[in-house]
Design an enzyme around this catalytic site. Structure first.
Site, PDB file in Angstrom:
ATOM      1  N   GLU A 148       0.841  -1.189   0.000  1.00 56.77           N
ATOM      2  CA  GLU A 148       0.000   0.000   0.000  1.00 56.77           C
ATOM      3  C   GLU A 148       0.879   1.242   0.000  1.00 56.77           C
ATOM      4  O   GLU A 148       2.118   1.149   0.044  1.00 56.77           O
ATOM      5  CB  GLU A 148      -0.949  -0.010   1.207  1.00 56.77           C
ATOM      6  CG  GLU A 148      -1.946  -1.154   1.163  1.00 56.77           C
ATOM      7  CD  GLU A 148      -2.937  -1.131   2.310  1.00 56.77           C
ATOM      8  OE1 GLU A 148      -2.987  -0.118   3.030  1.00 56.77           O
ATOM      9  OE2 GLU A 148      -3.646  -2.127   2.496  1.00 56.77           O
ATOM     10  N   ARG A 175      -0.665   8.987   2.727  1.00 58.01           N
ATOM     11  CA  ARG A 175      -2.072   9.370   2.599  1.00 58.01           C
ATOM     12  C   ARG A 175      -2.300  10.882   2.629  1.00 58.01           C
ATOM     13  O   ARG A 175      -3.127  11.398   1.888  1.00 58.01           O
ATOM     14  CB  ARG A 175      -2.892   8.707   3.711  1.00 58.01           C
ATOM     15  CG  ARG A 175      -3.060   7.217   3.501  1.00 58.01           C
ATOM     16  CD  ARG A 175      -3.786   6.583   4.649  1.00 58.01           C
ATOM     17  NE  ARG A 175      -4.073   5.176   4.364  1.00 58.01           N
ATOM     18  CZ  ARG A 175      -4.635   4.337   5.236  1.00 58.01           C
ATOM     19  NH1 ARG A 175      -4.945   4.764   6.432  1.00 58.01           N
ATOM     20  NH2 ARG A 175      -4.865   3.082   4.902  1.00 58.01           N
ATOM     21  N   HIS A 223     -10.812   9.705   8.377  1.00 55.16           N
ATOM     22  CA  HIS A 223     -10.650   8.259   8.423  1.00 55.16           C
ATOM     23  C   HIS A 223     -10.086   7.737   9.740  1.00 55.16           C
ATOM     24  O   HIS A 223     -10.596   6.771  10.294  1.00 55.16           O
ATOM     25  CB  HIS A 223      -9.742   7.808   7.273  1.00 55.16           C
ATOM     26  CG  HIS A 223      -9.459   6.348   7.237  1.00 55.16           C
ATOM     27  ND1 HIS A 223     -10.455   5.395   7.187  1.00 55.16           N
ATOM     28  CD2 HIS A 223      -8.287   5.662   7.250  1.00 55.16           C
ATOM     29  CE1 HIS A 223      -9.913   4.183   7.155  1.00 55.16           C
ATOM     30  NE2 HIS A 223      -8.603   4.317   7.218  1.00 55.16           N
ATOM     31  N   ARG A 262      -0.559   8.178   9.890  1.00 53.85           N
ATOM     32  CA  ARG A 262      -0.428   6.726  10.016  1.00 53.85           C
ATOM     33  C   ARG A 262      -0.039   6.072   8.699  1.00 53.85           C
ATOM     34  O   ARG A 262      -0.624   6.357   7.656  1.00 53.85           O
ATOM     35  CB  ARG A 262      -1.753   6.132  10.510  1.00 53.85           C
ATOM     36  CG  ARG A 262      -1.731   4.597  10.596  1.00 53.85           C
ATOM     37  CD  ARG A 262      -3.001   4.084  11.234  1.00 53.85           C
ATOM     38  NE  ARG A 262      -4.179   4.326  10.433  1.00 53.85           N
ATOM     39  CZ  ARG A 262      -4.613   3.525   9.463  1.00 53.85           C
ATOM     40  NH1 ARG A 262      -3.923   2.446   9.141  1.00 53.85           N
ATOM     41  NH2 ARG A 262      -5.723   3.816   8.813  1.00 53.85           N
ATOM     42  N   HIS A 293      -8.511   9.993   4.685  1.00 58.01           N
ATOM     43  CA  HIS A 293      -8.235   8.942   3.703  1.00 58.01           C
ATOM     44  C   HIS A 293      -8.494   9.490   2.308  1.00 58.01           C
ATOM     45  O   HIS A 293      -9.533  10.107   2.057  1.00 58.01           O
ATOM     46  CB  HIS A 293      -9.100   7.704   3.946  1.00 58.01           C
ATOM     47  CG  HIS A 293      -8.583   6.493   3.244  1.00 58.01           C
ATOM     48  ND1 HIS A 293      -8.704   6.306   1.879  1.00 58.01           N
ATOM     49  CD2 HIS A 293      -7.911   5.399   3.706  1.00 58.01           C
ATOM     50  CE1 HIS A 293      -8.145   5.167   1.541  1.00 58.01           C
ATOM     51  NE2 HIS A 293      -7.654   4.601   2.634  1.00 58.01           N
TER      52      HIS A 293
END
Length: 452
Positions: A111, A267, A327, A362, A226
């Site tokens: 990811e 992100r 998110h 994160r 997000h």
């Protein structure tokens, strides 16, 4: 519901369940959740769970986590999480969690902001697979009672230590529950936002109580947006389009269907790029194309495929509209390496807590791992202290009372404060927003001083 337990756990997501599973079987444990057990954000995690693939992966995993967090992470917390990851995965598998495999070997995906494939997954419903399995194992424990539709309104504390929680039962009754220790594992703050991927009932209850009771918080303004949720004009929770979709090759397109950014950046960077493109194009969303993915997307992402189909989009034939949404909460109740808060006998784990693992942003798929690692550490710390202290003392039991005059005097809990549930929730939300705004102002002033 009894009046006394050894441990009360608020929340039954992965953190709450994992803590319950690691407490001694002779301990009397109460787990409460304000909704249904399956309505925790842990169920919604699509992408997967990170793990240190082998001994050679530690440095890269560490650097990826730190870089994504803008190097504001706690180094010791990151180290503990990574070095505990293999053992956690082994334990999950022993509980019956099934991860995707090929020819018997675990499959790893990648990811955004990861330098390699190190994420284990179960199709595109990893959180559901892990959490539902843990709930099944918890349900098999004779020492654990799980109550749904039971809301924590406050904690019982004389200011020196935590002695339990005050709850509203399913029937609407206010009840004091005494405990030797309390673990907060009650999720994030998505419910205070208009657009969020979180369940709306997750409104930062622990934070509001911590602010009221003088329990330290950390990084309360660190909220992750997000980049890709399915755009919709309908009200309610936003459907997440997992970052693993972009990890497998999906690309972001502007109004003219041109690619405009590197989808595998952290992100926050991708979210900013999308917002800027939306402003440039004067649109309310951008597009996400699955066309470059070489895998069978219906097989790799069955849940996403089905949900998009319900909304009128076939991901095998066309791009879908996506927009950023709130998110994840990187801040929370300040916790140390054993998930202890600044109030003795009160612990915090999962998204409720802030132990510094995530820093300012994160890294994808670190949330489930971090929750599990530090929930287990909380349970082990409690177990050690209980072994040292021995069984309940008469003094502990003598503190138990359901007399409201005594409760008001000892713990400063007044039933009148909780009578109007709607107003109480509004007050809690305002308390959290005030704390976020204050932190933002402090950071802004600090930056101005440094620049001056």
């Amino acid at each position: 519901m009894n009046m006394h337990y050894d441990v009360v756990i608020v929340g039954c997501g992965v953190a709450g369940c994992y803590a319950a599973l690691h407490l001694p079987k002779e301990e009397r444990v109460l787990v409460i959740t304000k909704a249904k057990p399956e309505e925790s954000d842990s169920f919604l995690a699509q992408g997967g769970i990170c793990v240190q693939k082998d001994s050679n992966d530690y440095e890269a995993f560490y650097e990826d986590t730190m870089r994504a967090g803008h190097y504001e992470n706690s180094q010791s917390s990151v180290e503990v999480m990574i070095r505990s990851s293999r053992a956690v995965i082994a334990q999950l598998i022993s509980y019956g969690v099934e991860f995707n495999r090929e020819q018997g070997e675990l499959c790893y995906t990648r990811e955004g902001a990861h330098s390699t494939n190190r994420i284990l997954f179960h199709d595109d419903v990893t959180g559901k697979e892990i959490t539902s399995t843990l709930l099944e194992r918890v349900g098999e424990l004779p020492n654990v009672t799980l109550l749904s539709h039971t809301t924590m309104l406050d904690i019982l504390t004389d200011g020196r230590q935590c002695e339990g929680v005050l709850v509203r039962t399913k029937e609407g009754e206010l009840r004091p529950i005494f405990a030797r220790d309390v673990i907060w594992a009650c999720g994030g703050i998505g419910g205070i936002y208009e657009n969020s991927t979180n369940f709306p009932h997750l409104t930062g209850d622990a934070l509001a109580i911590a602010l009221k009771r003088g329990i330290a918080l950390k990084n309360v303004n660190y909220v992750q947006i997000h980049p890709t949720t399915l755009y919709s004009k309908k009200p309610g929770r936003r459907f997440l389009i997992s970052e693993s979709v972009r990890g497998e090759g999906a690309v972001l397109l502007d109004r003219e269907r041109n690619r405009f950014t590197d989808e595998l950046q952290p992100r926050d960077v991708v979210s900013v790029a999308i917002f800027r493109q939306m402003e440039k194009d004067h649109t309310s969303h951008v597009w996400l194309s699955f066309a470059p993915i070489r895998l069978d997307v219906k097989k790799r992402f069955p849940n996403i495929y089905q949900k998009c189909l319900e909304e009128g989009y076939d991901i095998t034939k066309e791009p879908i509209p996506v927009v950023p949404a709130q998110h994840y909460f990187m801040g929370g109740v300040k916790a140390d390496l054993n998930s202890e808060t600044t109030l003795p006998h009160l612990y915090a784990a999962g998204e409720t807590s802030c132990n510094g693992v995530h820093g300012a942003n994160r890294l994808a798929s670190n949330s489930l791992l971090e929750s599990l690692v530090f929930a287990e550490r909380a349970a082990k710390k409690i177990s050690e202290e209980h072994r040292t202290a021995g069984t309940d003392t008469n003094a502990e039991r003598q503190r138990e009372t359901d007399d409201w005059e005594e409760l008001k005097k000892r713990y400063k809990v007044d039933p009148a404060e909780y009578k109007d549930q709607e107003q109480y929730l509004k007050n809690c939300k305002e308390r959290i927003w005030d704390a976020i705004r204050k932190e933002e102002e402090n950071e802004s002033n600090h930056k101005n001083v440094k620049c001056g």
